[in-house]
Design a protein around this motif. Structure first.
Motif, PDB file in Angstrom:
ATOM      1  N   PRO A 151       0.815  -1.233   0.000  1.00 14.52           N
ATOM      2  CA  PRO A 151       0.000   0.000   0.000  1.00 14.52           C
ATOM      3  C   PRO A 151       0.844   1.277   0.000  1.00 14.52           C
ATOM      4  CG  PRO A 151      -0.134  -1.134   2.123  1.00 14.52           C
ATOM      5  CD  PRO A 151       0.520  -2.066   1.179  1.00 14.52           C
ATOM      6  N   ILE A 152       1.963   1.274   0.721  1.00 10.33           N
ATOM      7  CA  ILE A 152       2.824   2.459   0.726  1.00 10.33           C
ATOM      8  C   ILE A 152       3.412   2.693  -0.662  1.00 10.33           C
ATOM      9  CG2 ILE A 152       4.983   3.429   1.604  1.00 10.33           C
ATOM     10  CD1 ILE A 152       4.429   2.086   4.256  1.00 10.33           C
ATOM     11  N   GLY A 153       3.857   1.617  -1.315  1.00  7.91           N
ATOM     12  CA  GLY A 153       4.439   1.735  -2.650  1.00  7.91           C
ATOM     13  C   GLY A 153       3.446   2.232  -3.672  1.00  7.91           C
ATOM     14  N   LEU A 154       2.214   1.713  -3.619  1.00  7.83           N
ATOM     15  CA  LEU A 154       1.173   2.162  -4.552  1.00  7.83           C
ATOM     16  C   LEU A 154       0.814   3.624  -4.304  1.00  7.83           C
ATOM     17  CD1 LEU A 154      -1.165  -0.980  -4.567  1.00  7.83           C
ATOM     18  CD2 LEU A 154       0.365  -0.212  -6.399  1.00  7.83           C
ATOM     19  N   ALA A 155       0.731   3.990  -3.034  1.00  5.28           N
ATOM     20  CA  ALA A 155       0.393   5.377  -2.688  1.00  5.28           C
ATOM     21  C   ALA A 155       1.484   6.342  -3.138  1.00  5.28           C
ATOM     22  CB  ALA A 155       0.183   5.504  -1.182  1.00  5.28           C
ATOM     23  N   ALA A 156       2.739   5.885  -3.123  1.00  4.17           N
ATOM     24  CA  ALA A 156       3.850   6.741  -3.539  1.00  4.17           C
ATOM     25  C   ALA A 156       4.054   6.756  -5.047  1.00  4.17           C
ATOM     26  CB  ALA A 156       5.137   6.284  -2.852  1.00  4.17           C
ATOM     27  N   GLY A 157       3.282   5.944  -5.768  1.00  4.10           N
ATOM     28  CA  GLY A 157       3.350   5.944  -7.226  1.00  4.10           C
ATOM     29  C   GLY A 157       4.422   5.049  -7.826  1.00  4.10           C
ATOM     30  N   PHE A 158       4.915   4.066  -7.069  1.00  2.00           N
ATOM     31  CA  PHE A 158       5.910   3.152  -7.603  1.00  2.00           C
ATOM     32  C   PHE A 158       5.265   2.167  -8.576  1.00  2.00           C
ATOM     33  CE2 PHE A 158       8.230   4.208  -3.593  1.00  2.00           C
ATOM     34  CZ  PHE A 158       9.423   4.625  -4.174  1.00  2.00           C
ATOM     35  N   SER A 159       6.024   1.746  -9.577  1.00  2.00           N
ATOM     36  CA  SER A 159       5.559   0.726 -10.508  1.00  2.00           C
ATOM     37  C   SER A 159       5.596  -0.637  -9.835  1.00  2.00           C
ATOM     38  CB  SER A 159       6.453   0.703 -11.753  1.00  2.00           C
ATOM     39  OG  SER A 159       7.747   0.224 -11.412  1.00  2.00           O
ATOM     40  N   PRO A 160       4.877  -1.641 -10.388  1.00  2.00           N
ATOM     41  CA  PRO A 160       4.945  -2.988  -9.808  1.00  2.00           C
ATOM     42  C   PRO A 160       6.376  -3.536  -9.736  1.00  2.00           C
ATOM     43  CG  PRO A 160       3.077  -2.846 -11.280  1.00  2.00           C
ATOM     44  CD  PRO A 160       3.839  -1.558 -11.426  1.00  2.00           C
ATOM     45  N   LEU A 161       7.189  -3.284 -10.778  1.00  2.00           N
ATOM     46  CA  LEU A 161       8.575  -3.741 -10.755  1.00  2.00           C
ATOM     47  C   LEU A 161       9.362  -3.085  -9.626  1.00  2.00           C
ATOM     48  CD1 LEU A 161       9.633  -3.915 -14.527  1.00  2.00           C
ATOM     49  CD2 LEU A 161       9.469  -5.828 -12.917  1.00  2.00           C
ATOM     50  N   ALA A 162       9.124  -1.792  -9.414  1.00  2.00           N
ATOM     51  CA  ALA A 162       9.828  -1.075  -8.345  1.00  2.00           C
ATOM     52  C   ALA A 162       9.427  -1.604  -6.980  1.00  2.00           C
ATOM     53  CB  ALA A 162       9.536   0.423  -8.441  1.00  2.00           C
ATOM     54  N   ILE A 163       8.139  -1.919  -6.806  1.00  2.00           N
ATOM     55  CA  ILE A 163       7.668  -2.455  -5.529  1.00  2.00           C
ATOM     56  C   ILE A 163       8.271  -3.835  -5.277  1.00  2.00           C
ATOM     57  CG2 ILE A 163       5.634  -3.211  -4.224  1.00  2.00           C
ATOM     58  CD1 ILE A 163       4.046  -1.028  -5.643  1.00  2.00           C
ATOM     59  N   ILE A 164       8.366  -4.651  -6.335  1.00  3.16           N
ATOM     60  CA  ILE A 164       9.020  -5.958  -6.198  1.00  3.16           C
ATOM     61  C   ILE A 164      10.463  -5.784  -5.747  1.00  3.16           C
ATOM     62  CG2 ILE A 164       9.824  -8.008  -7.432  1.00  3.16           C
ATOM     63  CD1 ILE A 164       7.430  -7.635  -9.332  1.00  3.16           C
ATOM     64  N   ALA A 165      11.166  -4.835  -6.402  1.00  8.00           N
ATOM     65  CA  ALA A 165      12.566  -4.587  -6.057  1.00  8.00           C
ATOM     66  C   ALA A 165      12.705  -4.138  -4.608  1.00  8.00           C
ATOM     67  CB  ALA A 165      13.162  -3.543  -7.000  1.00  8.00           C
ATOM     68  N   LEU A 166      11.787  -3.285  -4.155  1.00  6.42           N
ATOM     69  CA  LEU A 166      11.845  -2.797  -2.776  1.00  6.42           C
ATOM     70  C   LEU A 166      11.580  -3.921  -1.779  1.00  6.42           C
ATOM     71  CD1 LEU A 166      10.001   0.634  -3.148  1.00  6.42           C
ATOM     72  CD2 LEU A 166      12.368   0.298  -2.381  1.00  6.42           C
ATOM     73  N   ILE A 167      10.574  -4.739  -2.044  1.00  6.76           N
ATOM     74  CA  ILE A 167      10.239  -5.829  -1.124  1.00  6.76           C
ATOM     75  C   ILE A 167      11.350  -6.884  -1.118  1.00  6.76           C
ATOM     76  CG2 ILE A 167       8.656  -7.753  -0.707  1.00  6.76           C
ATOM     77  CD1 ILE A 167       6.386  -5.963  -1.683  1.00  6.76           C
ATOM     78  N   GLY A 168      11.818  -7.289  -2.305  1.00  5.14           N
ATOM     79  CA  GLY A 168      12.865  -8.296  -2.385  1.00  5.14           C
ATOM     80  C   GLY A 168      14.169  -7.834  -1.763  1.00  5.14           C
ATOM     81  N   THR A 169      14.530  -6.576  -2.046  1.00  2.00           N
ATOM     82  CA  THR A 169      15.770  -6.038  -1.489  1.00  2.00           C
ATOM     83  C   THR A 169      15.657  -5.826   0.015  1.00  2.00           C
ATOM     84  OG1 THR A 169      16.220  -4.885  -3.578  1.00  2.00           O
ATOM     85  CG2 THR A 169      17.447  -4.163  -1.638  1.00  2.00           C
ATOM     86  N   ALA A 170      14.531  -5.268   0.457  1.00  2.00           N
ATOM     87  CA  ALA A 170      14.329  -5.032   1.890  1.00  2.00           C
ATOM     88  C   ALA A 170      14.334  -6.343   2.663  1.00  2.00           C
ATOM     89  CB  ALA A 170      13.010  -4.294   2.128  1.00  2.00           C
ATOM     90  N   GLY A 171      13.811  -7.397   2.046  1.00  3.99           N
ATOM     91  CA  GLY A 171      13.824  -8.699   2.708  1.00  3.99           C
ATOM     92  C   GLY A 171      15.220  -9.284   2.804  1.00  3.99           C
ATOM     93  N   ALA A 172      15.996  -9.117   1.716  1.00  4.86           N
ATOM     94  CA  ALA A 172      17.340  -9.686   1.683  1.00  4.86           C
ATOM     95  C   ALA A 172      18.327  -8.866   2.506  1.00  4.86           C
ATOM     96  CB  ALA A 172      17.832  -9.782   0.241  1.00  4.86           C
ATOM     97  N   LEU A 173      18.070  -7.557   2.643  1.00  5.41           N
ATOM     98  CA  LEU A 173      18.964  -6.711   3.435  1.00  5.41           C
ATOM     99  C   LEU A 173      19.069  -7.232   4.865  1.00  5.41           C
ATOM    100  CD1 LEU A 173      18.094  -3.049   2.390  1.00  5.41           C
ATOM    101  CD2 LEU A 173      20.380  -4.038   2.470  1.00  5.41           C
ATOM    102  N   GLY A 174      20.243  -7.387   5.327  1.00  4.59           N
ATOM    103  CA  GLY A 174      20.434  -7.878   6.689  1.00  4.59           C
ATOM    104  C   GLY A 174      20.674  -9.364   6.752  1.00  4.59           C
ATOM    105  N   ASP A 175      20.238 -10.103   5.709  1.00  3.19           N
ATOM    106  CA  ASP A 175      20.503 -11.540   5.695  1.00  3.19           C
ATOM    107  C   ASP A 175      22.010 -11.767   5.726  1.00  3.19           C
ATOM    108  OD1 ASP A 175      19.864 -14.183   5.687  1.00  3.19           O
ATOM    109  OD2 ASP A 175      19.506 -14.329   3.547  1.00  3.19           O
TER     110      ASP A 175
END
Length: 439
Positions: free
Chosen positions: A364-388
């Motif tokens: 919902p935050i990504g859609l509200a900020a106007g990110f594309s589906p690809l950008a939201i995927i990149a944010l979720i995938g990267t945010a999940g992997a960060l710290g691993d």
């Protein structure tokens, strides 16, 4: 103050000042629980209940340690050392040593990457493969921090990019959780979205191996923990039995997806072949468990820590608070979302477990900020992997430490976690942010 931030910061600071990781996790959990309103009794209860979440993983590590010590008793490590020393020579030929190091680095990258996608055995290969070659690495003057970054790269990069093995599971978790939150995507979009973040990991690996840790580092000639001090000696049969047991272990791990059953299979093969004497079995298992006890207890404590973090409810609060701060700025929104992913994964220690938590809030935050589906995927995938990479309680750091510290000369925090955090999380953060901006 947000309980999640406080708990993770306390845990990391204590770890960096060399407080034992298990104690750091426990203290961090108490701080987070108290700030999250759980109270001292509620925090202790939640932490205790959460310990069981990693019980099977802890037992897996213990049995793999026993198997690694049993392999050392067959004489296979001694044979490997002899062959490599013969290849490298003791004349100090720098060119031959450089070529040997490059070959070892290349093979470790391939094996660790294959462990995620081709033969998905995850970290099961590390306690079996790494301890026997420590003497070889010492002969070559290899900085073990370089090996730690290589192994962590192989345990991280393939699953976030390639949709096979553990990658298929990770990509499926991303797609399913995005769909549950109102954004349906095609699985084929995920590798495209994760190309830039993965490139960041490649850049970090090259910097670590070619620049930061390229110089020689001296280690003492110590025996592997649990190995006998005198020369083992080996026979053709003992070496064949060791190889058969390793292959059997990898096959059973692939078929059953159980490191416990796989390690037991390897031990049984060695016992039945006579390479491991029945009268030595008790000592071997005990020594192997001693070698892996640190890793097992960290996994247990990390499970309790993660349970407390979830119970506070401050993960949702953290994202809600930051969504008001970033406003309509995509650059600021991407920055904050990645920071949130970093803190959550550093605390929980698992990118797979982080995705369901952050997808609920990031879509919902990504859609509200106007990110594309690809950008939201990149944010979720990267945010999940960060710290691993870099998290004290992550499989991607505990696995390399389990192998590299088999002779007691590799510190988990300063020789694995700090090097992998600096070389992987920083470029992953930068390239993930760029992916969100340009996709």
């Amino acid at each position: 103050m947000n309980a999640v931030l406080a708990a993770v910061v306390v845990m990391l600071v204590l770890s960096l000042v060399r407080v034992h990781v298990v104690l750091a996790l426990a203290v961090g959990a108490i701080v987070g629980g108290l700030l999250g309103g759980l109270g001292i009794e509620g925090t202790i209860s939640t932490f205790s209940d959460g310990l069981g979440g990693s019980a099977s993983v802890a037992l897996s590590y213990a049995l793999l340690g026993a198997f690694a010590v049993a392999i050392a008793r067959t004489g296979l490590p001694e044979l490997m050392v002899e062959r490599v020393i013969k290849l490298v020579g003791r004349s100090g030929d720098s060119r031959k040593k450089a070529l040997s190091k490059a070959l070892i680095f290349f093979l470790l990258v391939i094996v660790s990457c294959f462990s995620q996608n081709v033969v998905p055995i995850h970290i099961a290969f590390i306690p079996i493969l790494i301890p026997p070659i420590l003497k070889i690495l010492n002969e070559l003057g290899v900085d073990r921090r370089a090996i730690a970054t290589i192994l962590t790269f192989g345990l991280t990069a393939p699953y976030i990019f390639l949709p096979y093995g553990f990658g298929a599971i990770f990509h499926g978790i991303i797609a399913d959780n995005m769909a549950e939150n109102g954004l349906t995507i095609e699985l084929a979009m995920i590798p495209e979205a994760m190309t830039l973040p993965t490139l960041g990991l490649v850049v970090g690996l090259l910097i670590a191996v070619l620049i930061t840790y390229r110089k020689n580092r001296t280690y003492e000639a110590r025996e592997i923990i649990g190995a006998q001090s005198e020369k083992q000696g080996y026979t053709t049969w003992s070496v064949i039995a060791a190889i058969i047991s390793i292959v059997a272990t990898l096959i059973i791990q692939t078929i059953t997806d159980s490191m416990i059953i796989a390690a037991l299979t390897g031990l049984i093969v060695l016992l039945m072949s006579g390479s491991l004497k029945w009268k030595e079995a008790d000592q071997v298992v005990t020594e192997g468990m001693k070698m892996m006890a640190f890793i097992a207890f960290v996994m247990l404590a990390a499970s309790g820590f993660a349970a407390v973090i979830r119970a506070t409810g401050h993960v949702d609060l953290l994202v809600t608070q930051t969504s008001f701060i970033v406003g309509e700025s995509q650059a600021a929104a991407a920055l904050v979302m990645l920071l949130i992913g970093l803190f959550i994964t550093m605390g929980i220690g698992s990118s797979f477990a982080t995705i369901p938590i952050i997808a609920t809030l990031f879509v919902p935050i990504g859609l509200a900020a106007g990110f594309s589906p690809l950008a939201i995927i990149a944010l979720i995938g990267t945010a999940g992997a960060l710290g691993d990479a870099g998290a004290p309680a992550s499989d991607s750091t505990l696995g390399p430490t389990a192998g590299l510290n088999a002779d007691g000369q590799h510190n988990h925090i300063w020789d694995t976690c700090v090097p992998t955090f600096l070389h992987f999380n920083i470029p992953l953060f930068i390239f993930g942010w760029l992916a969100a901006m340009f996709l």
